[in-house]
Design an enzyme around this catalytic site. Sequence first.
Site, short mmCIF file in Angstrom:
data_model
loop_
_atom_site.label_atom_id
_atom_site.label_comp_id
_atom_site.label_asym_id
_atom_site.label_seq_id
_atom_site.Cartn_x
_atom_site.Cartn_y
_atom_site.Cartn_z
N ASP A 58 0.97 -1.18 -0.05
CA ASP A 58 0.14 -0.11 0.00
C ASP A 58 0.83 1.38 -0.16
OD1 ASP A 58 -1.94 -1.83 0.21
OD2 ASP A 58 -2.67 -1.20 2.00
N ASP A 117 -15.73 -3.69 -0.87
CA ASP A 117 -15.26 -3.24 0.30
C ASP A 117 -16.39 -3.16 1.17
OD1 ASP A 117 -12.31 -3.20 -0.89
OD2 ASP A 117 -13.01 -0.95 -1.47
#
Length: 243
Positions: free
Chosen positions: A12, A133
């Site tokens: 990330d 998500d």
Amino acid sequence: MKRPFLIYPAIDLKGGKVVRLHQGRADAETVYSNDPVAVAKQFEEDGARFLHVVDLDGAFEGVPRNWDGVRAILKAVQIPVQLGGGLRTRAQIEDAMRMGVTRVVVGTKACESRELIESLAADFGVHVAVGIDARDGFVAVKGWVERTELSAVDFAQQINRLGVQHIIFTDIATDGTLTGPNYHAIDAVCAAVGCFVIASGGVSSINDVRRLQRVAVTRPNLTGVIIGKALYDGRLDLKQLES
């Protein structure tokens, strides 16, 4: 339909650094490295067969922000890379593929434009994934900041009907917490669709990975898991997982 169960180490990127967020919160950030290329090369050396890279700044701001880091990773490793974060136009997605990304992950835009997702699925097939998500069973968008009233399972079925071949399902409540995956939610999504599902969120130990692999025996469309914090904190040895 059965495919090998893959481990996707997560990289990330935020401000050019490798970070992990707790439950997707930008204010709950841990910096693990200032050198994304070194992290990617180490994962490859340890046996990774696919990398999962996220442009966190892009996810929050809605446009790509860390592509210099992504390009450097792509040049440094031979294994395929899937990229998500801020990919909200067809032009951005095509640019990512030209850059060398093997699979793009579309999240927010999938909620906003079913037409775009259907055309991407038709044109790019396995090279496009939709990231779902979920917070409390409902889809969250724009860097997980906004929760919709759309059920994650219902959305997965809609996306599946549009021809999407890969879904990445993240349970936000478990992401970055090392509390274990939400097995019930993962199973529910896998049961609801015929496409491939990659799980994400909560993995803390080899036992979690082995349990997901057992789920994949009964849900053969569960084809992998994305792991971040457990690898960075040394709770999991990628070489052991890939041996």
